[in-house]
Enzyme design. Structure first.
Site, PDB file in Angstrom:
ATOM      1  N   ASP A 140     -10.468   0.939   7.062  1.00  0.00           N
ATOM      2  CA  ASP A 140      -9.258   0.154   7.316  1.00  0.00           C
ATOM      3  C   ASP A 140      -8.028   1.052   7.181  1.00  0.00           C
ATOM      4  OD1 ASP A 140      -9.428   0.283   4.545  1.00  0.00           O
ATOM      5  OD2 ASP A 140      -8.959  -1.831   4.219  1.00  0.00           O
ATOM      6  N   ASP A 142     -11.364  -4.101   2.338  1.00  0.00           N
ATOM      7  CA  ASP A 142     -12.236  -2.942   2.100  1.00  0.00           C
ATOM      8  C   ASP A 142     -13.725  -3.317   2.180  1.00  0.00           C
ATOM      9  OD1 ASP A 142     -10.577  -0.663   1.869  1.00  0.00           O
ATOM     10  OD2 ASP A 142      -9.922  -1.329  -0.118  1.00  0.00           O
ATOM     11  N   ASP A 155     -13.968   3.262   1.761  1.00  0.00           N
ATOM     12  CA  ASP A 155     -13.208   2.073   1.385  1.00  0.00           C
ATOM     13  C   ASP A 155     -13.720   1.378   0.125  1.00  0.00           C
ATOM     14  OD1 ASP A 155     -11.375   1.960   3.704  1.00  0.00           O
ATOM     15  OD2 ASP A 155     -13.261   1.867   4.797  1.00  0.00           O
ATOM     16  N   GLY A 189     -10.374 -13.655 -13.313  1.00  0.00           N
ATOM     17  CA  GLY A 189      -9.391 -12.594 -13.172  1.00  0.00           C
ATOM     18  C   GLY A 189      -8.959 -12.040 -14.507  1.00  0.00           C
ATOM     19  N   HIS A 190      -7.851 -11.291 -14.462  1.00  0.00           N
ATOM     20  CA  HIS A 190      -7.306 -10.662 -15.669  1.00  0.00           C
ATOM     21  C   HIS A 190      -5.801 -10.552 -15.490  1.00  0.00           C
ATOM     22  CE1 HIS A 190      -7.341  -8.216 -19.254  1.00  0.00           C
ATOM     23  NE2 HIS A 190      -6.654  -7.266 -18.631  1.00  0.00           N
ATOM     24  N   CYS A 203       0.834  -1.208   0.000  1.00  0.00           N
ATOM     25  CA  CYS A 203       0.000   0.000   0.000  1.00  0.00           C
ATOM     26  C   CYS A 203       0.865   1.252   0.000  1.00  0.00           C
ATOM     27  CB  CYS A 203      -0.938   0.004   1.200  1.00  0.00           C
ATOM     28  SG  CYS A 203      -2.198  -1.288   1.112  1.00  0.00           S
ATOM     29  N   ASN A 262     -16.188  10.987  -0.144  1.00  0.00           N
ATOM     30  CA  ASN A 262     -15.409  11.006   1.090  1.00  0.00           C
ATOM     31  C   ASN A 262     -14.246  10.012   1.076  1.00  0.00           C
ATOM     32  OD1 ASN A 262     -16.876  13.035   2.492  1.00  0.00           O
ATOM     33  ND2 ASN A 262     -18.547  11.568   2.759  1.00  0.00           N
TER      34      ASN A 262
HETATM   35  N1  ATP Z   1      -8.828   5.754 -10.247  1.00  0.00           N
HETATM   36  C1  ATP Z   1      -9.847   5.995  -9.418  1.00  0.00           C
HETATM   37  N2  ATP Z   1     -11.066   6.321  -9.870  1.00  0.00           N
HETATM   38  C2  ATP Z   1     -12.085   6.591  -9.047  1.00  0.00           C
HETATM   39  N3  ATP Z   1     -11.984   6.534  -7.718  1.00  0.00           N
HETATM   40  C3  ATP Z   1     -10.797   6.204  -7.194  1.00  0.00           C
HETATM   41  C4  ATP Z   1      -9.656   5.915  -8.012  1.00  0.00           C
HETATM   42  N4  ATP Z   1      -8.616   5.620  -7.190  1.00  0.00           N
HETATM   43  C5  ATP Z   1      -9.075   5.713  -5.948  1.00  0.00           C
HETATM   44  N5  ATP Z   1     -10.386   6.063  -5.927  1.00  0.00           N
HETATM   45  C6  ATP Z   1     -11.226   6.299  -4.756  1.00  0.00           C
HETATM   46  O1  ATP Z   1     -10.505   7.103  -3.845  1.00  0.00           O
HETATM   47  C7  ATP Z   1     -10.795   6.745  -2.502  1.00  0.00           C
HETATM   48  C8  ATP Z   1      -9.531   6.462  -1.771  1.00  0.00           C
HETATM   49  O2  ATP Z   1      -8.906   5.382  -2.412  1.00  0.00           O
HETATM   50  P1  ATP Z   1      -7.988   4.414  -1.586  1.00  0.00           P
HETATM   51  O3  ATP Z   1      -7.421   3.438  -2.535  1.00  0.00           O
HETATM   52  O4  ATP Z   1      -7.107   5.196  -0.748  1.00  0.00           O
HETATM   53  O5  ATP Z   1      -9.007   3.728  -0.583  1.00  0.00           O
HETATM   54  P2  ATP Z   1      -9.294   2.239  -0.292  1.00  0.00           P
HETATM   55  O6  ATP Z   1     -10.051   1.682  -1.441  1.00  0.00           O
HETATM   56  O7  ATP Z   1      -9.891   2.224   1.051  1.00  0.00           O
HETATM   57  O8  ATP Z   1      -7.896   1.543  -0.341  1.00  0.00           O
HETATM   58  P3  ATP Z   1      -7.130   0.641   0.712  1.00  0.00           P
HETATM   59  O9  ATP Z   1      -6.964  -0.654   0.061  1.00  0.00           O
HETATM   60  O10 ATP Z   1      -5.841   1.345   0.852  1.00  0.00           O
HETATM   61  O11 ATP Z   1      -7.930   0.573   1.958  1.00  0.00           O
HETATM   62  C9  ATP Z   1     -11.740   5.555  -2.580  1.00  0.00           C
HETATM   63  O12 ATP Z   1     -13.053   6.039  -2.392  1.00  0.00           O
HETATM   64  C10 ATP Z   1     -11.551   5.037  -3.975  1.00  0.00           C
HETATM   65  O13 ATP Z   1     -12.713   4.441  -4.474  1.00  0.00           O
HETATM   66 MG    MG Z   2      -9.673   1.072   2.673  1.00  0.00          MG
END
Ligand code: ATP
Ligand code: MG
Length: 331
Positions: free
Chosen positions: A226, A93, A53, A141-142, A20, A50
């Site tokens: 998380d 998440d 996750d 998967g991919h 991460c 916001n």
């Molecule tokens: N390329 C993207 N397009 C749209 N939304 C995105 C993109 N990248 C991240 N986000 C959004 O930004 C926010 C923060 O992303 P982040 O990856 O930090 O959170 P997360 O999914 O909780 O990841 P983690 O696995 O670290 O807990 C989330 O709401 C995620 O959906």
């Molecule tokens: Mg998260």
């Protein structure tokens, strides 16, 4: 096929970032996402406003589908462990939203000219083991050729639409509980530099957040997230900001994986951890020194849940308070 077949192989040496900690810095991500048109679909319960996750979409009177995807470069050298850690993190998440992961699909990128593709089978085997433990169907998967190896999963889950664990539902006066120790970024950084194996860190990163999520729902908790790449301070800042409250962290109550403090003192720290602190600093009031703050902002991989409420068996590390001119205070 195991690492014994390729004893010299060190997966972490094939990637610039790791885990991460290779996430895009939080400030930059928010700036770019801010340019996306907002979704106004009436069934979208949780979108990207916001930075929660996962997405949550209502599908009927009681249920919501939870959707998320996570992948990153190797955080450990052992391909099977890397697969387990990445899958545990991807499922997390869904648990962090109060959901049950139903189906996962693998996301794999592999430099076939530099690392035997057989090694990827070990990564996928690790991911499959985690899905089996979680009771999640691994449905496909991919795979793409890529200069750096990357692995993770896109996961779809189901939740009670009215009982989501949201990051904008924190309320002043409630305690903050952390379900895994910190220091994973520091120890992964040392592992990448020296090859030393930290068993406790691997055990922590491969522990599902399922039981913590179930316990939070049973305790009537409404808000959680998380703790991953933006560190405890980064994710707590996002939660407090989204909830319209401020947060206090008792630094002495925060647990660390064994060896993390010594490794930090020896200079092992991911660049992402300092970037996390820089991002939160304008909103921070602190009674502790900068070293302590960097540790609290350390970029975690497959970290625990930060729960607004109390959970038996896990430490309370602070509380939410009415909004102040600062958003996070560390004492
Ligand atoms: N390329 C993207 N397009 C749209 N939304 C995105 C993109 N990248 C991240 N986000 C959004 O930004 C926010 C923060 O992303 P982040 O990856 O930090 O959170 P997360 O999914 O909780 O990841 P983690 O696995 O670290 O807990 C989330 O709401 C995620 O959906
Ligand atoms: Mg998260």
């Amino acid at each position: 096929m195991t690492t014994a077949t390729y004893p010299e192989l060190r997966l972490t040496q094939h990637a610039s970032g790791g885990g991460c900690a290779c996430k895009v810095p939080p400030g930059e991500l928010e700036r770019v996402l801010g340019g996306l048109p907002p979704s106004t679909h009436p069934d979208l319960l949780v979108g990207i406003e916001n930075g929660d996750d996962a997405a949550a979409v209502r599908i009927d009177g009681t249920r919501a589908v939870i959707a998320t995807a996570d992948f990153f470069t190797p955080v450990v050298d052992d391909p099977y462990d890397f697969g387990r850690i990445a899958a545990t993190n991807a499922l997390s998440d869904v648990y962090a939203m109060g959901g049950t992961p139903l189906v996962a699909v693998n996301l794999l990128a592999w430099p076939r000219d530099r690392i035997p593709f057989d090694v990827a089978a070990e990564v996928l085997r690790g991911g499959a083991a985690v899905c089996a433990e979680a009771g999640t169907v691994l449905g496909g998967g991919h795979s793409v050729d890529d200069p750096e190896p990357k692995y993770g999963q896109a996961v779809t889950g189901i939740a009670d639409a009215d009982r989501l664990l949201r990051n904008d539902a924190g309320r002043a006066g409630l305690p903050l509980t952390l379900t895994k120790p910190l220091g994973l970024g520091v120890l992964n950084n040392r592992h990448k530099a020296t090859g030393e194996r930290f068993e406790e860190a691997i055990a922590v990163m491969t522990t599902l957040n399922r039981d913590a999520s179930t316990a939070a729902l049973a305790a009537g908790v409404r808000a959680a997230t998380d703790v991953t790449g933006f560190g405890l301070l980064g994710h707590l800042y996002k939660l407090a900001r989204a909830s319209g409250v401020s947060a206090v962290v008792d630094s002495a109550a925060v647990p660390y994986v064994g060896g993390a403090r010594e490794s930090f003192a020896a200079g092992y720290v991911p660049g992402g951890s300092r970037r996390n602190l820089d991002w939160v600093r304008p909103h921070l009031l602190s009674d502790v020194d900068d070293d302590e703050l960097v540790l609290l902002a350390d970029a975690q991989t497959s970290g625990g849940l930060l729960v607004v409420g109390e959970l038996p068996g896990h430490p309370v590390v602070g509380e939410l308070v009415p909004a102040q001119e600062w958003t996070v205070r560390v004492r």
